[in-house]
Design a protein around this motif. Sequence first.
Motif, short mmCIF file in Angstrom:
data_model
loop_
_atom_site.label_atom_id
_atom_site.label_comp_id
_atom_site.label_asym_id
_atom_site.label_seq_id
_atom_site.Cartn_x
_atom_site.Cartn_y
_atom_site.Cartn_z
N MET A 23 5.14 -13.31 -9.21
CA MET A 23 6.54 -13.16 -8.81
C MET A 23 7.04 -11.84 -9.37
O MET A 23 7.02 -11.64 -10.58
CB MET A 23 7.29 -14.33 -9.41
CG MET A 23 8.57 -14.80 -8.79
SD MET A 23 8.70 -15.20 -7.09
CE MET A 23 8.70 -16.94 -7.11
N GLY A 24 7.49 -10.94 -8.51
CA GLY A 24 8.00 -9.66 -8.96
C GLY A 24 9.51 -9.65 -9.07
O GLY A 24 10.20 -10.34 -8.31
N THR A 25 10.01 -8.89 -10.00
CA THR A 25 11.45 -8.72 -10.16
C THR A 25 11.87 -7.46 -9.43
O THR A 25 11.21 -6.41 -9.55
CB THR A 25 11.81 -8.62 -11.65
OG1 THR A 25 11.41 -9.82 -12.30
CG2 THR A 25 13.32 -8.41 -11.84
N TYR A 26 12.97 -7.54 -8.70
CA TYR A 26 13.51 -6.41 -7.95
C TYR A 26 14.98 -6.22 -8.26
O TYR A 26 15.68 -7.17 -8.62
CB TYR A 26 13.34 -6.63 -6.45
CG TYR A 26 11.92 -6.51 -5.99
CD1 TYR A 26 11.39 -5.27 -5.63
CD2 TYR A 26 11.09 -7.61 -5.94
CE1 TYR A 26 10.07 -5.15 -5.23
CE2 TYR A 26 9.78 -7.50 -5.53
CZ TYR A 26 9.27 -6.26 -5.17
OH TYR A 26 7.97 -6.15 -4.78
N VAL A 27 15.43 -4.99 -8.09
CA VAL A 27 16.85 -4.65 -8.21
C VAL A 27 17.27 -4.09 -6.87
O VAL A 27 16.65 -3.15 -6.36
CB VAL A 27 17.09 -3.61 -9.33
CG1 VAL A 27 18.56 -3.22 -9.38
CG2 VAL A 27 16.62 -4.14 -10.67
N ALA A 28 18.32 -4.67 -6.29
CA ALA A 28 18.89 -4.17 -5.04
C ALA A 28 20.19 -3.46 -5.36
O ALA A 28 21.04 -4.00 -6.09
CB ALA A 28 19.14 -5.30 -4.06
N LEU A 29 20.33 -2.25 -4.86
CA LEU A 29 21.53 -1.44 -5.05
C LEU A 29 22.12 -1.18 -3.66
O LEU A 29 21.53 -0.44 -2.87
CB LEU A 29 21.17 -0.13 -5.74
CG LEU A 29 20.43 -0.29 -7.08
CD1 LEU A 29 19.71 0.98 -7.45
CD2 LEU A 29 21.40 -0.70 -8.15
N LEU A 30 23.24 -1.80 -3.38
CA LEU A 30 23.86 -1.65 -2.07
C LEU A 30 24.77 -0.43 -2.08
O LEU A 30 25.50 -0.19 -3.05
CB LEU A 30 24.67 -2.89 -1.72
CG LEU A 30 23.88 -4.09 -1.21
CD1 LEU A 30 22.84 -4.56 -2.19
CD2 LEU A 30 24.82 -5.22 -0.85
N ARG A 31 24.71 0.33 -1.01
CA ARG A 31 25.50 1.55 -0.90
C ARG A 31 26.88 1.23 -0.34
O ARG A 31 27.02 0.58 0.69
CB ARG A 31 24.78 2.55 0.01
CG ARG A 31 25.48 3.87 0.08
CD ARG A 31 24.75 4.82 1.04
NE ARG A 31 25.57 5.96 1.31
CZ ARG A 31 26.59 5.97 2.16
NH1 ARG A 31 26.90 4.89 2.82
NH2 ARG A 31 27.32 7.05 2.32
N ALA A 32 27.91 1.70 -1.03
CA ALA A 32 29.29 1.70 -0.54
C ALA A 32 29.83 0.32 -0.16
O ALA A 32 30.44 0.17 0.88
CB ALA A 32 29.43 2.68 0.62
N VAL A 33 29.62 -0.67 -1.01
CA VAL A 33 30.27 -1.96 -0.77
C VAL A 33 31.43 -2.13 -1.74
O VAL A 33 31.41 -1.59 -2.85
CB VAL A 33 29.30 -3.16 -0.88
CG1 VAL A 33 28.23 -3.09 0.18
CG2 VAL A 33 28.72 -3.29 -2.25
#
Length: 175
Positions: A1-11
């Motif tokens: 199981m990998g850990t990820y970081v999501a960075l949303l643009r301009a929300v």
Amino acid sequence: MGTYVALLRAVNLGSHARLPMARLRELIGELGYAHARTYLQSGNAVFTTPIEDAGQVAASLREALAADGVNTEVMVRTGAQVRAVAEAGHPFTAAGVEHTKLQVAFPLAPVTPQQLRGLAAPGGESALARDGEVFLHYPQGVGVSKLTTATLQRHLGTPVTCRNWKTVSALAGMC
């Protein structure tokens, strides 16, 4: 199981692309990803998934957001990548520099130092590419900067989203 970081643009900037973080966590769960946590209200999420391709994770999240009415770019990094950024330290860190004046731009496509050549950095502002990300220093503050995210995107030819150093460090800690 990998850990990820999501960075949303301009929300959640003014009335643009409103997205409650509870809904972002729900969307992540609906995709079958687990342990979704968000940080602040600006589209930062940490989660796990057995999928090993960050590009696939980003595409699935971008599609889910679009189906939910939020059309935005999603920059995804592994937890290890975000931890490495934080552990290496911000290259413009100096005694007394406020974290709010230190930013990291996370581009959709990795950036090389050569791509920053010719980038106008007025007012003592600085930009440095390292490990695919762009490290920024705004001595007068981001709010009065001429080196905006839009300027950076135009110069690089790829979408970017920026986070201040405190946020990057907090996300690394969440990984």
